[in-house]
Design an enzyme around this catalytic site. Sequence first.
Site, PDB file in Angstrom:
ATOM      1  N   GLY A 302     -29.020  45.430  34.514  1.00 49.84           N
ATOM      2  CA  GLY A 302     -27.887  45.857  35.099  1.00 49.84           C
ATOM      3  C   GLY A 302     -27.812  47.103  35.754  1.00 49.84           C
ATOM      4  CD  GLU A 303     -28.335  51.128  33.495  1.00 48.46           C
ATOM      5  OE1 GLU A 303     -29.084  51.923  34.247  1.00 48.46           O
ATOM      6  OE2 GLU A 303     -27.950  51.354  32.078  1.00 48.46           O
ATOM      7  N   GLY A 304     -27.669  48.010  38.439  1.00 49.06           N
ATOM      8  CA  GLY A 304     -27.925  48.107  39.728  1.00 49.06           C
ATOM      9  C   GLY A 304     -29.701  48.438  39.860  1.00 49.06           C
TER      10      GLY A 304
END
Length: 343
Positions: A302-304
Amino acid sequence: MDYEQAVDQLINGAAKPPGSLGLLEKYLRKVLLAWGGLEREVRPHHLIFAADNGVVTEGVVNYPAEITYLQAQNMVDGRATISCFCSGSGIPYTVVDVGTKHQEAAGINRKVALGTKNFMQQEAMSPGEFRQAWETGREMVRSSVEQGYNLLSFGEMGIGNTTTSAAVLHALSGILPEFVVGYGASPGNEETLKRKRLVVAKGVERHRETMKTVEDILRCVGGFDIVAICAAMVECARVKTPFVIDGFITAVAYVCAARMQRETEKFAIPSHLSKEPGMAYALLLGNIRAEDVPIRADMALGEGTGAVLMVSILKNMVYAIFHTARLDDFELSAAVPPATAAV
């Protein structure tokens, strides 16, 4: 020659076999068409929305909710994986706290509340809270565009948000929890996975009569992060700015945005195929096939992180298309007869 023809000529006229860069050419074309003009530089901005989810009290994850704030603050301090990816690639990023369960904010303070409510007991957010999270997503896009950024990417941080995303996708599509619920932050824990599937099924059933629209679904079983990202994607379409999808959470936000505003599909670029089983379904509902996703790295952070890798690829593609030799150069050279040797 219209603009679309000019874009095709630019890409196909580069000194390389036509189509030899595969999907990278496809998404380069999509970026250029989204811009509506032949800009020669990618000016990216990565937006990370952080929020907590009340449903974690149902035992759907093996990490404490406090991790959301602590990791979001690590991002602000430049010590998270996404921070390092962005810094290493020269991509500016902003952390937006839309609802971590902490009195202080990590990054820009846009707290709607200290996390959503437990959707097993009540609606995750009120109509007023939904509107506040929605407006935050729109605001961040408008601000980015006003600052001159022309490519946005989205990430998130929120313990329990694979559960809220799976619930939204289940409610939106009717696809059974067994097909869209994954391990999330609890890899290999079969008991947690069973519990998570049960919570998604029962939680959606609880609010079935209330959920008449996409907005209703997001409000009843979603999270502040998903709402903000969905709004940001719809706003990107409005201001004609391409954006990059990351993993499962952002893919669910994307399909919601596409259902609400089909124009959004013209500006969406996938990055990687998350390990979450619902990822491919979410993208497909937004007319992106799994085989059209460029990065296959078995990621689930996640987080980008996947999104900024794709942004780096797009930066290289835009630079290359304006700096490589042209096929016309070879044709001109071939048309010139060789010089006669001196006797």
